[in-house]
Write an enzyme that holds these catalytic residues in place. Structure first.
Site, PDB file in Angstrom:
ATOM      1  N   GLU A 143      -8.908 -25.963 -11.743  1.00  0.00           N
ATOM      2  CA  GLU A 143      -8.763 -25.637 -13.170  1.00  0.00           C
ATOM      3  C   GLU A 143      -8.773 -24.134 -13.453  1.00  0.00           C
ATOM      4  O   GLU A 143      -9.528 -23.657 -14.309  1.00  0.00           O
ATOM      5  CB  GLU A 143      -9.841 -26.369 -13.979  1.00  0.00           C
ATOM      6  CG  GLU A 143      -9.773 -27.875 -13.737  1.00  0.00           C
ATOM      7  CD  GLU A 143     -10.803 -28.692 -14.502  1.00  0.00           C
ATOM      8  OE1 GLU A 143     -11.716 -28.098 -15.090  1.00  0.00           O
ATOM      9  OE2 GLU A 143     -10.689 -29.919 -14.513  1.00  0.00           O
ATOM     10  N   GLU A 253      -6.850 -37.344  -9.443  1.00  0.00           N
ATOM     11  CA  GLU A 253      -7.935 -37.876 -10.301  1.00  0.00           C
ATOM     12  C   GLU A 253      -7.366 -38.878 -11.319  1.00  0.00           C
ATOM     13  O   GLU A 253      -7.678 -38.822 -12.504  1.00  0.00           O
ATOM     14  CB  GLU A 253      -8.659 -36.735 -11.033  1.00  0.00           C
ATOM     15  CG  GLU A 253      -9.190 -35.657 -10.113  1.00  0.00           C
ATOM     16  CD  GLU A 253     -10.032 -34.599 -10.808  1.00  0.00           C
ATOM     17  OE1 GLU A 253     -10.490 -34.821 -11.940  1.00  0.00           O
ATOM     18  OE2 GLU A 253     -10.236 -33.527 -10.204  1.00  0.00           O
TER      19      GLU A 253
HETATM   20  C1  GLA Z   1     -12.338 -32.778 -13.835  1.00  0.00           C
HETATM   21  C2  GLA Z   1     -12.918 -32.374 -12.496  1.00  0.00           C
HETATM   22  C3  GLA Z   1     -13.613 -33.500 -11.820  1.00  0.00           C
HETATM   23  C4  GLA Z   1     -14.457 -34.300 -12.776  1.00  0.00           C
HETATM   24  C5  GLA Z   1     -13.610 -34.766 -13.913  1.00  0.00           C
HETATM   25  C6  GLA Z   1     -14.391 -35.595 -14.879  1.00  0.00           C
HETATM   26  O1  GLA Z   1     -11.155 -33.397 -13.792  1.00  0.00           O
HETATM   27  O2  GLA Z   1     -11.982 -31.843 -11.602  1.00  0.00           O
HETATM   28  O3  GLA Z   1     -14.432 -32.983 -10.816  1.00  0.00           O
HETATM   29  O4  GLA Z   1     -15.529 -33.530 -13.224  1.00  0.00           O
HETATM   30  O5  GLA Z   1     -13.148 -33.628 -14.582  1.00  0.00           O
HETATM   31  O6  GLA Z   1     -15.325 -36.403 -14.285  1.00  0.00           O
END
Ligand code: GLA
Length: 352
Positions: A143, A253
């Site tokens: 991020e 994710e």
């Molecule tokens: C982001 C992070 C993850 C996690 C998610 C929410 O996407 O990369 O590590 O914290 O948020 O759980």
């Protein structure tokens, strides 16, 4: 569909087996799921072949103080990978969130760029070397971009500019030259500006011979995700392969919230219509993933959570129950699970 069957039953098809030859299919888990007597463990073993630790390998839990490390949960994870042959992903080495404040302080003052980079390198070298050959992919930085495009103005960036990103990749590569190194972010599929910045940044890194091997698309999706835009932005990122043919995209994710991000409505009523819309979205997504896999662009898809009951979306950003995954809270496969299996099995192309 027989709702009594569990995703762990031998009579229920396996997602990762159905995806064999196309991509690895996985889930984010926690070390307490790795108890062989737990029902979750049986699901883990039957359904998935690539895993990420949801929280326990982030800087805050693993390195809470400069001279204190907590390796036990990650060691357990690494041992599980060795026992089972599953591919493990490390998440994450450098992030503005869940990173302890000591990294950025020097007594009363803010750490200098030199001090911050030295600490970062020590952190990366220690963690990546310890799991060398065991954790085979790392989300090196997480991020680093702003939602509206441009670089995130994090403490990392304010103190070092883009140097922390470049040094993070170099250091991880030195610690494990065989590891796949990923730059991971969210909303790359939904924000054109963010996808543009990511493409630009990665091209810059590659031009400077920084060892970045792929982009992680978090893909926390919702009912309002625009699928055409998603496909166009993913294609834009895949086009980086014109300068680096082995460059990959990973879905890191994945989940599909049943609420819009800022929706404060009451709990959703899970009726036939919502069920079929959810199934259709997952089907469309997986058809796209198969297309990318056939072109050699995508080889890994990881869900953020094992089943609805343990998803982070149950508590965030609202308190409502959420239903974002293919496996329900009773470990029952949903109709979308069977539909995804069907389209995976239908696709016959081989994968290298
Ligand atoms: C982001 C992070 C993850 C996690 C998610 C929410 O996407 O990369 O590590 O914290 O948020 O759980």
């Amino acid at each position: 569909m027989d709702i009594k069957r569990l995703a762990s039953d031998a009579s229920v098809p396996s997602l990762c087996e159905a995806a064999q030859g196309k991509f690895r299919l996985g889930a984010a888990i926690n070390s307490w799921h790795l108890n062989p007597d737990s029902p979750e463990y049986a699901v883990i073993r039957r359904q998935f072949n690539v895993f990420t630790l949801e929280n326990q390998s982030k800087p805050e839990p693993i390195h809470p103080e400069e001279d204190r490390w907590v390796f036990e949960p990650v060691d357990r994870f690494a041992a599980f990978g060795e026992e089972t042959g599953a591919l493990l992903r490390g998440h994450t080495l450098v992030w503005h969130s869940q990173c302890p404040a000591w990294f950025f302080r020097d007594g009363e003052n803010e750490a200098s760029p030199e001090l911050l980079l030295r600490r970062m390198k020590e952190h990366i070298t220690t963690v990546v070397s310890r799991y060398r050959g065991k954790i085979r992919t790392w989300d090196v930085v997480n991020e680093v971009l702003r939602d509206e495009g441009g670089m995130r103005q994090s403490d990392w960036y304010k103190i070092t500019g883009k140097d922390y990103i470049k040094e993070a990749f170099r250091t991880a590569h030195e610690a494990d030259p065989d590891a796949r190194l990923i730059i991971n972010d969210y909303n790359l599929e939904s924000s054109d500006a963010k996808a543009d910045t990511m493409a630009e940044l990665v091209r810059e890194l590659l031009t400077e011979n920084i060892p970045v091997h792929g982009i992680g698309l978090q893909m926390h999706l919702g009912p309002d995700t625009d699928m055409d835009r998603l496909k166009a932005n993913v294609r834009k990122l895949a086009s980086i392969r014109d300068i680096a043919p082995d460059f990959r995209l990973e879905v890191t994710e994945l989940d599909l919230s049943c609420y819009r991000w800022n929706d404060t409505a009451e709990d959703i009523v899970w009726d036939d219509e919502t069920t079929s819309r959810f199934t259709e979205r997952y089907t469309e997504l997986f058809r796209f993933y198969l297309e990318l896999a056939d072109e050699g662009i995508l080889d890994t898809v990881v869900f953020w959570g094992l089943h609805d009951g343990v998803s982070w979306l149950n508590g965030f950003p609202r308190r409502h129950k959420n239903y974002p995954l293919l496996i329900g809270r009773g470990l029952e496969p949903k109709p979308a699970f069977y539909e995804v299996i069907r389209i995976l099995e239908e696709s016959t192309k081989n994968f290298k």
